[in-house]
Design an enzyme around this catalytic site. Structure first.
Site, short mmCIF file in Angstrom:
data_model
loop_
_atom_site.label_atom_id
_atom_site.label_comp_id
_atom_site.label_asym_id
_atom_site.label_seq_id
_atom_site.Cartn_x
_atom_site.Cartn_y
_atom_site.Cartn_z
CE LYS A 1 -7.07 -6.76 4.92
NZ LYS A 1 -6.00 -7.79 4.89
CG ASP A 37 2.31 -0.18 19.99
OD1 ASP A 37 1.32 -0.33 19.24
OD2 ASP A 37 2.32 -0.56 21.18
CD1 TRP A 42 -2.35 -1.80 -0.01
CD2 TRP A 42 -3.50 -0.62 1.50
NE1 TRP A 42 -3.63 -2.27 -0.01
CE2 TRP A 42 -4.36 -1.58 0.90
CE3 TRP A 42 -4.00 0.22 2.48
CZ2 TRP A 42 -5.71 -1.69 1.26
CZ3 TRP A 42 -5.34 0.10 2.85
CH2 TRP A 42 -6.18 -0.84 2.24
#
Length: 339
Positions: free
Chosen positions: A157, A92, A55
């Site tokens: 997603k 993170d 992506w």
């Protein structure tokens, strides 16, 4: 990208290799962009859970045009091979520090779009996988609320499930338009889809936080699933079918044109575009090469055989003891009878 027979016949898998995309998922983002134009006029973009980087490759290709001052920041816990022009953060997404680093790379500005193609390691237990994916989307939204500008775009997603409507409704509280997109390159048999949230408009008084552990029902107060703008299939419906296995001997790469005879070559396996730089299973692969697993397996087999042998010997000893006891009992009984 594996080497199975299905993979070799997966047209998007093959086209990804031929066009130097790191994964077939590149086509999913391109088809969504072709349908909605989400990358138009974008100069600052963030790619969450970016590895292996397909992506980010699409962002780089579509944003870095001549004269453009676009910036792309890719974030993942795992290291990722460099992509020209893409700023990579190994961090993170649930950390405020990571969000602050993104803002710093944008010179204090916020992003125009945040995308996330991340997914948990599936277990096969659908309810658990759906829950983990929903929590991942929540983590992605939390950092998005820190780095996305007003009227920005969020794409992530999701795994479609019976609770998906709640997620759509919750996102509607923060975005004016919410779509559910299913790219042509996403297998129809998969529950995978993409939630596209347009025009970021958080409620008045909303304070971004990383501590929100779950989107509660109250987050969707006054909003129901029927406000979702629609389910949209992206990509050319007359084009390649992600579920179909195409023969390897025909000119499948030339759908609409006439192919020269010298172009009709048999499919040849190609190496992956970019192998993982530091996969989580790297140590296991090294141990396999050194024969550690074979030795462990041999030791376990040996120990199992020894345990079975001890069990047989114990059973044999017990049987002999029982026979001895029975023999003594018979002799005592015979002696009693004689008396």
């Amino acid at each position: 990208m594996g080497k199975t027979s299905r993979d070799k016949r997966d047209i998007y898998y093959r086209l990804a290799k031929e066009n130097k995309w790191r994964a077939r998922s590149a086509f999913k983002l391109m088809q969504i962009d072709d349908e909605f134009g989400i990358l138009k006029d974008v100069t600052r973009a963030v790619d969450l859970c970016a590895a292996p980087g397909s992506w980010s490759q699409v962002l780089a290709k579509r944003l870095f045009v001549e004269g453009s001052d676009a910036k792309v920041v890719a974030i993942d816990l795992q290291p990722m091979a460099p992509i020209p022009g893409v700023i990579q953060l190994q961090g993170d997404i649930t950390s405020v520090d990571t969000a602050n680093q993104v803002i710093e790379h944008f010179s204090g500005e916020k992003s125009d779009i945040v995308i996330c193609d991340g997914a948990p390691d599936v277990t096969g237990i659908h309810s658990l996988d759906e829950f983990m994916q929903a929590e991942l989307i929540l983590a992605a939204f939390n950092i998005t609320s820190h780095v996305l500008k007003t009227k920005g775009t969020f794409l992530a997603k999701i795994f479609r499930s019976r609770n998906s409507s709640l997620l759509y409704a919750q996102m509607k509280k923060y975005f004016k338009k919410v779509y559910l997109a299913k790219p042509r390159s996403s297998r129809q048999s998969s529950c995978e889809a993409f939630i596209l949230c347009l025009d970021y408009s958080p409620p008045e008084g909303f304070v971004p936080t990383m501590s929100k552990s779950s989107l509660e029902l109250t987050d969707a107060s006054g909003v129901t699933a029927d406000v979702i703008d629609g389910f949209v299939t992206c990509g050319d419906l007359s084009g390649w079918d992600s579920e179909k296995s195409y023969p390897l001997d025909i000119d499948v790469s030339f759908q609409k044109g006439i192919v020269d005879e010298d172009q009709k070559n048999r499919y040849e396996f190609k190496d992956v575009v970019q192998p993982p730089t530091d996969p989580a299973y790297k140590e296991a692969l090294e141990m396999k090469k050194k024969g550690v697993f074979s030795k462990v397996s041999a030791d376990l087999t040996k120990e199992l055989k020894a345990e079975r042998k001890r069990g047989r010997e114990q059973r044999k000893a017990k049987e002999e003891e029982e026979r001895a006891v029975d023999s003594v009992a018979e002799k005592l009984e015979a002696a009693q009878i004689e008396k």
